[in-house]
Write a protein that holds these residues in place. Structure first.
Motif, mmCIF file in Angstrom:
data_model
loop_
_atom_site.group_PDB
_atom_site.id
_atom_site.type_symbol
_atom_site.label_atom_id
_atom_site.label_comp_id
_atom_site.label_asym_id
_atom_site.label_seq_id
_atom_site.Cartn_x
_atom_site.Cartn_y
_atom_site.Cartn_z
ATOM 1 N N THR A 6 46.991 34.723 24.853
ATOM 2 C CA THR A 6 47.279 35.760 25.847
ATOM 3 C C THR A 6 46.010 36.482 26.259
ATOM 4 O O THR A 6 46.034 37.607 26.689
ATOM 5 C CB THR A 6 48.281 36.787 25.282
ATOM 6 N N LEU A 9 41.132 36.098 31.405
ATOM 7 C CA LEU A 9 40.717 34.814 31.953
ATOM 8 C C LEU A 9 39.477 34.247 31.295
ATOM 9 O O LEU A 9 39.432 33.079 30.926
ATOM 10 C CB LEU A 9 40.493 34.967 33.466
ATOM 11 N N LEU A 12 40.240 33.332 27.703
ATOM 12 C CA LEU A 12 41.150 32.196 27.690
ATOM 13 C C LEU A 12 40.415 30.894 27.958
ATOM 14 O O LEU A 12 40.657 29.877 27.300
ATOM 15 C CB LEU A 12 42.242 32.403 28.736
ATOM 16 N N PRO A 61 49.764 32.336 29.594
ATOM 17 C CA PRO A 61 48.896 33.486 29.871
ATOM 18 C C PRO A 61 49.707 34.762 30.097
ATOM 19 O O PRO A 61 50.782 34.730 30.693
ATOM 20 C CB PRO A 61 48.146 33.071 31.139
ATOM 21 N N TYR A 65 48.490 34.123 36.192
ATOM 22 C CA TYR A 65 48.770 32.709 35.898
ATOM 23 C C TYR A 65 48.098 31.760 36.882
ATOM 24 O O TYR A 65 47.471 30.773 36.480
ATOM 25 C CB TYR A 65 50.277 32.438 35.881
ATOM 26 N N VAL A 68 44.472 31.358 36.192
ATOM 27 C CA VAL A 68 44.267 30.548 34.986
ATOM 28 C C VAL A 68 44.491 29.075 35.299
ATOM 29 O O VAL A 68 43.696 28.207 34.912
ATOM 30 C CB VAL A 68 45.202 31.006 33.854
#
Length: 444
Positions: A6, A9, A12, A61, A65, A68
């Motif tokens: 979670t 960006l 992640l 995420p 979204y 991502v």
């Protein structure tokens, strides 16, 4: 089982690069499917692993979204399955980012079964006869939704024409001190624009781009909205409303009708029956106004889809997931959720929602499945089936190419002026059309 990511960006992206080396049998990037929070998401993935016999990483995420998704694809990040919608499909196909699943679907007894996924669902995102994705769930549409209890009290019949709607709105103002109609911007006036056979978004005419809301046919409906404004029948805040604002008006006796999703007909009724059991409140979905040819135009939601990237490492496992998702155990997981967490089964096989399950609203990514044969253990909320039938009969998806993001503000600017009664409908569409043409956003 892999961890639930979670992060923002940038974090992640780094995490994804590390997790690729973990060698999961199935890597999924999802926006809506899964647990409602990090803890339940791990339980959701564990349930999937139990059913599929695979080691699964399902990245969901917390926000952004689409950013991502596109960042991951552009970087070469490898997933076996990604979630998206029909708006993004043509661009991804053009970029060579997806696997053509036509033959994979044909070879699958589950995915090719039209009782599991009806032919009409595939047609929503067909590209030249090929399949580039698999539906995630049944997507409904938007339609006028009326205070049925007020309509019955008024002694009127269900509105059909614009004049019928005007009469009911006047009754609501005089007898309930309420607006007739509230919405959010132009979302969604399609059911009323239907009166002149006008469809939202772009429409291609002999290969040329047109926007029907910017044509003379739309002028009469803008004038109708302008009349509603002048007579105090249209919520003047429609220009700035979000959906929460008009939902609140509808459930607090301050407006007679709204335009919203078919599923919300049932949600309105359920919320009011739960929170205000003594209220006479009843919402009902109503078909739009027939056009000059008798046809009704409503809006179908963009199809939510599962897509297999072109660089997927385990496409066969993606198909295994999709076959599970479109079978009874998948339906239960996507709706009710996880046994022992969201629901329990009694000795006689009946389902009982837990307190958490009730809070989660029977939605873990697929609140309404595409199947025509599976029956949810819990009955549909009041009014949903009737509203869905209207959508299935009259609704089609809008065509919104990339340039719509530039065209929409122009359409809204001039439409709002007419709907507020500041200019005539004819003046609005003339100015709207000229501006769109000058900007190269329409062809004629």
């Amino acid at each position: 089982m892999k961890t639930f990511l979670t992060a923002n960006l940038s974090v992640l992206a780094a995490a994804l690069m590390v997790s690729t080396a973990m060698g999961a049998d199935l890597r999924i990037l999802t926006a809506v499917t899964g647990g409602k929070d990090a803890a339940e998401h791990e339980q959701f993935v564990a349930e999937l692993e139990k059913h599929l016999g695979l080691d699964i990483e399902m990245v969901k995420p917390a926000s952004d979204y689409n950013n991502v998704l596109f960042t991951s694809l552009a970087s070469g990040e490898r997933y076996d399955l990604i979630y998206g919608d029909s708006k993004m499909l043509p661009g991804l196909v053009e970029q060579g980012a997806l696997t053509d699943v036509t033959d994979l679907v044909a070879a699958s007894a589950v995915l090719s079964d039209e009782t599991a996924i009806p032919a009409g669902e595939w047609q929503l995102f067909d590209i030249e006869g090929r399949k580039w994705a698999v539906p995630n769930k049944f997507e409904g549409g938007t339609l006028p939704t009326i205070r049925q209890d007020w309509l019955e009290e008024s002694g009127m019949e269900t509105p059909v024409t614009l004049d019928d709607w005007t009469a009911f709105f006047k009754w609501a103002k005089d007898n309930k001190d309420a607006y007739g109609l509230s919405t959010s911007k132009l979302y969604d006036i399609q059911g009323f624009m239907s009166a002149e056979g006008v469809k939202a978004g772009y429409v291609l005419v002999d290969g040329k781009r047109t926007i029907p809301y910017a044509t003379p046919a739309a002028a009469a409906v803008y004038d109708w909205f302008g009349m509603l404004s002048k007579e105090g029948l249209l919520d003047p805040n429609f220009v700035t409303n979000g959906s929460g604002e008009f939902r609140n008006l509808f459930m607090t006796d301050r407006v007679a009708a709204v335009t919203y999703w078919d599923a919300w007909v049932g949600l309105f009724n359920n919320i009011m029956a739960t929170d205000h059991p003594d209220s006479s409140f009843e919402a009902k979905g109503v078909a739009g106004v027939p056009g000059p040819d008798g046809e009704i135009i409503l809006r179908r939601g963009d199809a939510s889809l599962w897509m297999i990237p072109a660089n997927a490492e385990h496409p066969e496992n993606a198909i295994k997931f999709l076959e599970f998702w479109h079978s009874e155990p998948g339906y239960v997981l996507g709706t009710l959720g996880i046994e022992g967490v969201d629901y329990n089964k009694t000795a006689d096989g009946k389902y009982e929602l837990t307190e958490q399950g009730q809070a989660h609203g029977m939605d873990h990514g697929s609140p309404r499945v595409a199947s025509t044969t599976w029956e949810n253990p819990f009955p549909p909320l009041p009014g949903v089936d009737e509203a869905q039938a209207i959508i299935m009969e009259h609704a089609t998806m809008e065509y919104l190419p990339a340039e719509w993001t530039e065209a929409a503000p122009i359409v809204e600017k001039h439409a709002f002026q007419a709907m507020l009664g500041e200019v005539t409908g004819a003046e609005a569409v003339e100015a709207m059309h000229a501006e769109l043409l000058a900007a190269g956003l329409i062809d004629e």
